[in-house]
Design an enzyme around this catalytic site. Structure first.
Site, PDB file in Angstrom:
ATOM      1  CG  PHE B 141      -2.376  -0.086   0.891  1.00 57.08           C
ATOM      2  CD1 PHE B 141      -2.810  -1.293   0.426  1.00 57.08           C
ATOM      3  CD2 PHE B 141      -3.374   0.877   0.811  1.00 57.08           C
ATOM      4  CE1 PHE B 141      -4.068  -1.371  -0.001  1.00 57.08           C
ATOM      5  CE2 PHE B 141      -4.579   0.943   0.522  1.00 57.08           C
ATOM      6  CZ  PHE B 141      -5.074  -0.377   0.183  1.00 57.08           C
ATOM      7  CD  GLN B 254      -5.797   9.944   2.897  1.00 58.74           C
ATOM      8  OE1 GLN B 254      -6.620   8.881   2.985  1.00 58.74           O
ATOM      9  NE2 GLN B 254      -4.602  10.099   2.972  1.00 58.74           N
ATOM     10  CG  HIS B 256      -8.209   7.348  -2.183  1.00 58.87           C
ATOM     11  ND1 HIS B 256      -7.922   6.956  -3.529  1.00 58.87           N
ATOM     12  CD2 HIS B 256      -7.911   6.190  -1.319  1.00 58.87           C
ATOM     13  CE1 HIS B 256      -7.542   5.715  -3.466  1.00 58.87           C
ATOM     14  NE2 HIS B 256      -7.528   5.178  -2.193  1.00 58.87           N
ATOM     15  CG  LEU B 266     -11.826   4.108  -2.782  1.00 61.01           C
ATOM     16  CD1 LEU B 266     -10.791   5.548  -2.801  1.00 61.01           C
ATOM     17  CD2 LEU B 266     -11.526   3.453  -1.466  1.00 61.01           C
ATOM     18  CD  GLU B 269      -3.005   3.610  -1.173  1.00 61.94           C
ATOM     19  OE1 GLU B 269      -3.562   4.660  -1.089  1.00 61.94           O
ATOM     20  OE2 GLU B 269      -1.721   3.218  -0.743  1.00 61.94           O
ATOM     21  NE  ARG B 300      -4.771   5.889   0.339  1.00 58.35           N
ATOM     22  CZ  ARG B 300      -5.635   5.418   1.047  1.00 58.35           C
ATOM     23  NH1 ARG B 300      -6.436   6.048   1.894  1.00 58.35           N
ATOM     24  NH2 ARG B 300      -5.737   4.272   0.827  1.00 58.35           N
ATOM     25  CG  HIS B 367     -10.568   8.336   0.861  1.00 58.95           C
ATOM     26  ND1 HIS B 367     -11.719   7.618   0.710  1.00 58.95           N
ATOM     27  CD2 HIS B 367      -9.575   7.451   1.630  1.00 58.95           C
ATOM     28  CE1 HIS B 367     -11.079   6.117   1.170  1.00 58.95           C
ATOM     29  NE2 HIS B 367     -10.056   6.470   1.652  1.00 58.95           N
ATOM     30  NE  ARG B 409      -7.014   6.940   6.089  1.00 56.37           N
ATOM     31  CZ  ARG B 409      -7.598   5.974   5.448  1.00 56.37           C
ATOM     32  NH1 ARG B 409      -6.684   4.859   5.681  1.00 56.37           N
ATOM     33  NH2 ARG B 409      -8.234   6.199   4.280  1.00 56.37           N
TER      34      ARG B 409
END
Ligand SMILES: Cc1cc2nc3c(=O)[nH]c(=O)nc-3n(C[C@H](O)[C@H](O)[C@H](O)COP(=O)(O)OP(=O)(O)OC[C@H]3O[C@@H](n4cnc5c(N)ncnc54)[C@H](O)[C@@H]3O)c2cc1C
Ligand code: FES
Lengths: 260, 598
Positions: B141, B254, B256, B266, B269, B300, B367, B409
Site C-alpha cells: 500500500f 485527505q 484519495h 472509491l 488503492e 495519497r 476520502h 494518513r
C-alpha cells in the site's frame, strides 16, 4: 462513457405508504430528468431532495456494499444504488419502485426487517473457536477460504429473504440469508460446533423448508447462490457426526503450516 | 413530537462502525455489561464496511521475491528466513506519511497493538485471504515500505465489520439501530448523556450514562466529489463542538487519488498495490516525475496533487480533461477476479468499463478526515491544549484525532486506528466504570430543548431547499478548500460558508411527520456540515504552510518553526471558532523531522 444516453424525462412511479396517515398503499408519479450514468438511487435522491421530501427509503454507501437500499424495482428485488436508471425505464418511459415484498412496511420503501435480524441472531453468526488459541493466526488453506467466499460476500440486504416463497406464505423459516451465514460457520475449519449448528438449521423451519424455487438466486444483487448453500447444509446435516469428527481432526492442525 | 421516557445505561456508545463496535465489545468483555450502542443506520451498514484494501500490521508473512527489487512480485516468507518488516518501520512510515504532525507516542502504540488486533480479528472468525501455507495474505500500500496491508480480497472492511458486530452481539451489547443522536450533554466539563431521535417513531429521548463514547466516523460528505457514504456527515464532530468540546486539525482532509471519474466512488488503492498504473492523456506514467522511487505507491496527498497538476496543465483525460486513467489491464484477468472483484464490479456498474479490458477513468476524491475530536491514547477526550480530560467522554476512529495520521494518513492505517483505539477506549471505559463512576445529574430538560429545536426546523416556513444549500457548500469546499489552497480562495470559501449558514435559517423541511423522517435527518446533517466546514476553512486559512494534505500554493513549504503544532478549535461565545495550538509529541532522538521525499 454513457454517451448513448441522451437526456430525457422519465416517470418514476413510487409506491407510497405511511401507516400514520394512509389507509392503504397508493402509487405516485414523479418526473425526473435522466442524466447520463444516473442510478435508480440517484433518481430517488433527486425526487426526495427537490420535489417531495416525504418520499422515504434507506441508503448509505451507494456502491452495493452496505445493503441498505434493497427494494422492488420493476417487479424485481435489487439494490437501487447500482441499478442504472436507463436499464429500468420501460417502453412507457416509466420505472416502478416499491418496498421489498412480504415484509411489513414502515414507510414507502422502508420495511421492517425485525424477523430477518432475529433469524440472523438465531443461527449464532459468530465463530465458536476451539479452546486452544494460537499465538498467531489459525492456518487456513486458500481452498478453505475460497469455500467461504460467497457466504462471506453477503451484505444482508434482504433481497433474497423477501423474494422467498416460503417467507411469502408467512411461514416461520430461518431464511436464505441466515442459512448462508450458518453455512459459512459450518464450513469454517476454525469453528468447533458444526454438528450443533446443523442440528439447529435442520429443524422444521430450517433447510427442509426451502422449496428450491431459486427466487433467492435471481434476487441476490451480489450474484450469490443461497440455494446451493442450503443444499450443502442438508447433505451435511445427514452426516453431521462425521463432519464433527473430521473437524476435530482438522483442528489438531490449525496451528501448522498448510502443506505444499 | 410526543413526550418520551429517559433511558439509562452505564455506557452509551454512538456509532457502530469498527471504532464503536470494538469499544462496545471490549467494554462488555471486561465485565461492564450495561452498554447501549446507538447508530443512525443499522450497525452492519456503517461505513467501515465499505473499506476495501486492507488493514496494516507488520506480520511479516510476505516479501518481494529476492532479486526482483522492492516492486517485485510477492511471496510468503519461508520459515526461518530474514524478516522484511518491523513495528519500527511501520512507525517510521506512518510518521513520515503524517509529515511529522502525528503524535509519535500514539503511533507507537498503534503499530505495536496492530499485530495483536489482527490476530484477535482472525481468532474471532474474520476470513482473511491467505498465503499458500495458510498465513494471512498481505499486499503493498502507498507510503508503506513493506507489504503489510492484511486483506480479505477487496472487501476487508466488510469482513472486519461483520466479525466485530457478531462479537458485540455475542457479548450481549444492546444495539439501538436507527437512532439518530442530535445532542451531547456536557456540564462542568463532565459528560451526562446524549439526546437522540428514535427514527422509527420520531420520539426524542434523553439517554443518560456514566460514560459516552463517540465513534461517529468521518466528514467527507462536506465535499462534492467524495468516496464517502451518505452517512458520513461528521455529526459527532459537529455535535461535540456545539457542546463545547474542541476539534483538532480539522483542516487536514485527505483526497484519495482514485475515485471514479465524476462519481467519486472509491477504486481501492489495492489497484495500485497490486500493480496498477496511472496514465495521463499522452499515455505517460506521470508519477515518474513526482515520485521516482515509490511511483504510484507514493502517499495519497502526493499522488493526488500530481494528478491534479496533470489535469490543471491540460494532460487530463475524458472530454472535460478532468480525469486520469487507472490502467490495470496488465494485471490480467485472473488476478483482477481473485483480488479485486468488488472494484471490477464498481467500474462496470458506474462507468461501464471492465478493468480487464480497458483503463478506468478516475479523479481525486475527498476520502478521509484526519482531524476530529482530540483524545489521549486511551480514547479520553481532552478539553484543551494542556490535555484536561472531559470526564466520562471518549472518542475513537475517524471522528477522533488521537493523532496518528497527522497531516496525511497512510492507507490501511485507519481501519487499524479505529480497531486499536476503539478497543483501547473500551478498556478505559470499563476501568472508569469499575472505578466507581457516577451517573451525574442533568440540569433542566435537554430532550425538551432538542424537541423545541426540531419543532422550529419543522415549523420553519422557509423557502430554501436544504439540498441546494448542501450542494453549494460541497462545490465550494471542493473548489476553494480542496487539494490546492491559497489565501484568496480560502477567503472566498469562508464567506460562502458564512452566507450558507445564514441561508440555512431559511431552510424548509418538506416532511413534517414524525415517522421515519429522513428529510429532517438530512436537515440536521446539513447543519452539521455547515458547522464544521467553518472550522476546516478557518483552520486552513490560519495555517500558512504546506504540510501533508494541506497544500497552500501561496505557502508551498512546510514550516516547522511556526507550524509543527496541532490546531485546536473551540466554539467561541460569538459562535465562531477560536483557535489555540498544541505541541506535537515527537521522539526527537528517534524520529526527528526530515524532508519528506518519495
Ligand atoms: C470507500 C472507502 C474505502 C476505505 N478503505 C480503507 C482501507 O482499505 N483501509 C483502511 O484502513 N481504511 C479505509 N477507509 C477508511 C476507513 O474505512 C474508515 O476510516 C473507518 O472505517 C472509520 O471507522 P469508524 O468506526 O470511525 O466510523 P464508521 O464506520 O464510519 O462508523 C460511523 C458510525 O457512526 C454512526 N453515526 C454517525 N453519526 C451518528 C449520529 N448522529 N447518531 C447515531 N449514530 C451516528 C453511524 O451510523 C456508524 O455506525 C476507507 C474509507 C472509504 C470511504
Ligand atoms: S446504498 Fe449501500 S447497498 Fe445501496
Amino acid at each position: 462513457m454513457s454517451n448513448n444516453n441522451a437526456q430525457r424525462t422519465v416517470t418514476v412511479r413510487i409506491q407510497r405508504f405511511n401507516p400514520d396517515t394512509d389507509k392503504k398503499p397508493y402509487m405516485q408519479d414523479y418526473q425526473v430528468e435522466m442524466k447520463p450514468g444516473m442510478t435508480v438511487l440517484d433518481a430517488l435522491h433527486e425526487i426526495k431532495t427537490h420535489q417531495d421530501g416525504t418520499v422515504t427509503y434507506r441508503r448509505s454507501c451507494r456502491h452495493a456494499i452496505c445493503g441498505s437500499c434493497a427494494m422492488h424495482i420493476n417487479g424485481r428485488n435489487t439494490l437501487a444504488c447500482n441499478t442504472p436508471l436507463k436499464n429500468e425505464v420501460t417502453h412507457k418511459n416509466t420505472v416502478t419502485i416499491g418496498p421489498l415484498p412480504y415484509l411489513p412496511v414502515i414507510k414507502d420503501m422502508v420495511v421492517d426487517r425485525t424477523t430477518f435480524w432475529e433469524e440472523y441472531l438465531r443461527v449464532k453468526p459468530w465463530l465458536i473457536p476451539p479452546d486452544d488459541i494460537p499465538e498467531k493466526e489459525f492456518r487456513m488453506s486458500q481452498d478453505e477460504v475460497k469455500a467461504l467466499h460467497d457466504a462471506e460476500t453477503c451484505i444482508m440486504c434482504g433481497a433474497c429473504y423477501s423474494s422467498c416463497a416460503v417467507i411469502g406464505l408467512n411461514k416461520k423459516y430461518i431464511g436464505p440469508h441466515a442459512l448462508l451465514k450458518s453455512f459459512m460457520r459450518v464450513l469454517d475449519p476454525r469453528d468447533s460446533s458444526p454438528a450443533e449448528r446443523l442440528e439447529e438449521v435442520s429443524g422444521a423451519d430450517g433447510v427442509y423448508r426451502c422449496h428450491t424455487i431459486f427466487n433467492c438466486i435471481d434476487a441476490c444483487p451480489k450474484g450469490l447462490n443461497p440455494t446451493q448453500a442450503i443444499e450443502t447444509l442438508r447433505k451435511l446435516a445427514q452426516k453431521r457426526q462425521k463432519l464433527e469428527e473430521a473437524r476435530r481432526e482438522r483442528q489438531k492442525h490449525l496451528n501448522e503450516p498448510i502443506p505444499a | 413530537m410526543p413526550n418520551s421516557e429517559v433511558i439509562t445505561h452505564d455506557v452509551i456508545i454512538v456509532g457502530a462502525g469498527l471504532a464503536g463496535s470494538w469499544a462496545a465489545m471490549a467494554t462488555a468483555q471486561q465485565g461492564v455489561k450495561d452498554v447501549g450502542v446507538l447508530s443512525k443506520i443499522h450497525p452492519l451498514r456503517s461505513h467501515s464496511g465499505a473499506a476495501q484494501g486492507g488493514i496494516a500490521a507488520a506480520l511479516n508473512n510476505v516479501r518481494p521475491v529476492p532479486g526482483t527489487g522492492p516492486r517485485g512480485p510477492l511471496e510468503q516468507i519461508p520459515v526461518g528466513d530474514e524478516l522484511v518488516d518491523s513495528t519500527e518501520l511501520h512507525m517510521f512510515d506512518t510518521i513520515k506519511g503524517s509529515d511529522w504532525l502525528g503524535d509519535q507516542n500514539a503511533i507507537e502504540i498503534m503499530v505495536n497493538d496492530a499485530i495483536d488486533v489482527i490476530y484477535e480479528y482472525e481468532h474471532m472468525g474474520c476470513v482473511f485471504s491467505r498465503t499458500p501455507d495458510g498465513r494471512i495474505a498481505q499486499r503493498r500500500f502507498g507510503g508503506h515500505s513493506a507489504p503489510r496491508a492484511n486483506y480479505a480480497a477487496d472487501r476487508t472492511g466488510h469482513v472486519l465489520l461483520h466479525t466485530i458486530h457478531e462479537q458485540a452481539l455475542y457479548h450481549g451489547v444492546k444495539f439501538y439501530a436507527e437512532w439518530y443522536v442530535m445532542d451531547l450533554i456536557v456540564e462542568d466539563n463532565a459528560v451526562r448523556g446524549v439526546v437522540a431521535i428514535d427514527v422509527l417513531t420520531g420520539k426524542i429521548h434523553l439517554l443518560r450514562a456514566k460514560a459516552v463514547m463517540f465513534g461517529t466516523g468521518g466528514y467527507g460528505r462536506a465535499f462534492k466529489i467524495t468516496s464517502n457514504a451518505y452517512a458520513n456527515t461528521g455529526d459527532g464532530v459537529a455535535i461535540a463542538y456545539d457542546a463545547g468540546v474542541p476539534l483538532m486539525d480539522m483542516e487536514f482532509v485527505q483526497f484519495h487519488p482514485t475515485g471514479l471519474y465524476q462519481h467519486g466512488i472509491l477504486m481501492s488503492e489495492a489497484c495500485r498495490g497490486e500493480g496498477g498504473y496511472l496514465i495521463n492523456k499522452n499515455g505517460e506514467r506521470f508519477m515518474e516525475k513526482y515520485a521516482p522511487d515509490k511511483m504510484e505507491l507514493a502517499p495519497r496527498d502526493l499522488v493526488s496533487r500530481s494528478e491534479q497538476t496533470e489535469i490543471d496543465e491540460g494532460r487530463g483525460v475524458m472530454d472535460d480533461g478532468q480525469g486520469i486513467f487507472l490502467d490495470m489491464r496488465h494485471l490480467g484477468r485472473e488476478k483482477i477476479l481473485e483480488r479485486l472483484p468488488q472494484v471490477r464490479d464498481i467500474a462496470i456498474d458506474f462507468v461501464h468499463v471492465d478493468p480487464i479490458d480497458d483503463p478506468v477513468p478516475i479523479q481525486p476524491t475527498a476520502h478521509y478526515s484526519m482531524g476530529g475530536i482530540p483524545t489521549d491514547v486511551h480514547g479520553q477526550v481532552i478539553a484543551d491544549a494542556s490535555g484536561t480530560p472531559v470526564v466520562g467522554f471518549y472518542a475513537a476512529g475517524e471522528a477522533a484525532c488521537v493523532s496518528v495520521h497527522g497531516a496525511n494518513r497512510l492507507g490501511t492505517n485507519s481501519l487499524l486506528e479505529a480497531s486499536v483505539f476503539g478497543r483501547r477506549a473500551g478498556y478505559a471505559i470499563a476501568e472508569f466504570i469499575k472505578g466507581g463512576a457516577k451517573l451525574l445529574p442533568v440540569t433542566g430538560d435537554p430532550a425538551e430543548r432538542s424537541r423545541q429545536a426540531v419543532k422550529e426546523l419543522l415549523d420553519n416556513p422557509g423557502t430554501e431547499l436544504v439540498e441546494d444549500i448542501a450542494q453549494e457548500l460541497k462545490a465550494n469546499m471542493t473548489m476553494n478548500c480542496g487539494i490546492f489552497r491559497d489565501e484568496e480562495r480560502l477567503n472566498i470559501a469562508l464567506d460562502k460558508v458564512h452566507e450558507l449558514q445564514q441561508r440555512f435559517k431559511n431552510a424548509r423541511v418538506m416532511d413534517k411527520g414524525s415517522r421515519f423522517n429522513t428529510d429532517l435527518l438530512a436537515t440536521l446533517e446539513a447543519k452539521h456540515l455547515l458547522t464544521f466546514s467553518e472550522v476546516i476553512v478557518k483552520g486552513a486559512l490560519n495555517r500558512t504552510e504546506s504540510r501533508g494534505a494541506h497544500s497552500r500554493t501561496d505557502h508551498p513549504k512546510r514550516d516547522d518553526e511556526d507550524w509543527l503544532k496541532h490546531t485546536i478549535a473551540h466554539k467561541g461565545e460569538d459562535g465562531r471558532p477560536q483557535f489555540s495550538y498544541k505541541d506535537v509529541t515527537l521522539y526527537w532522538d528517534r524520529f526527528p523531522p526530515q524532508e519528506r521525499k518519495y
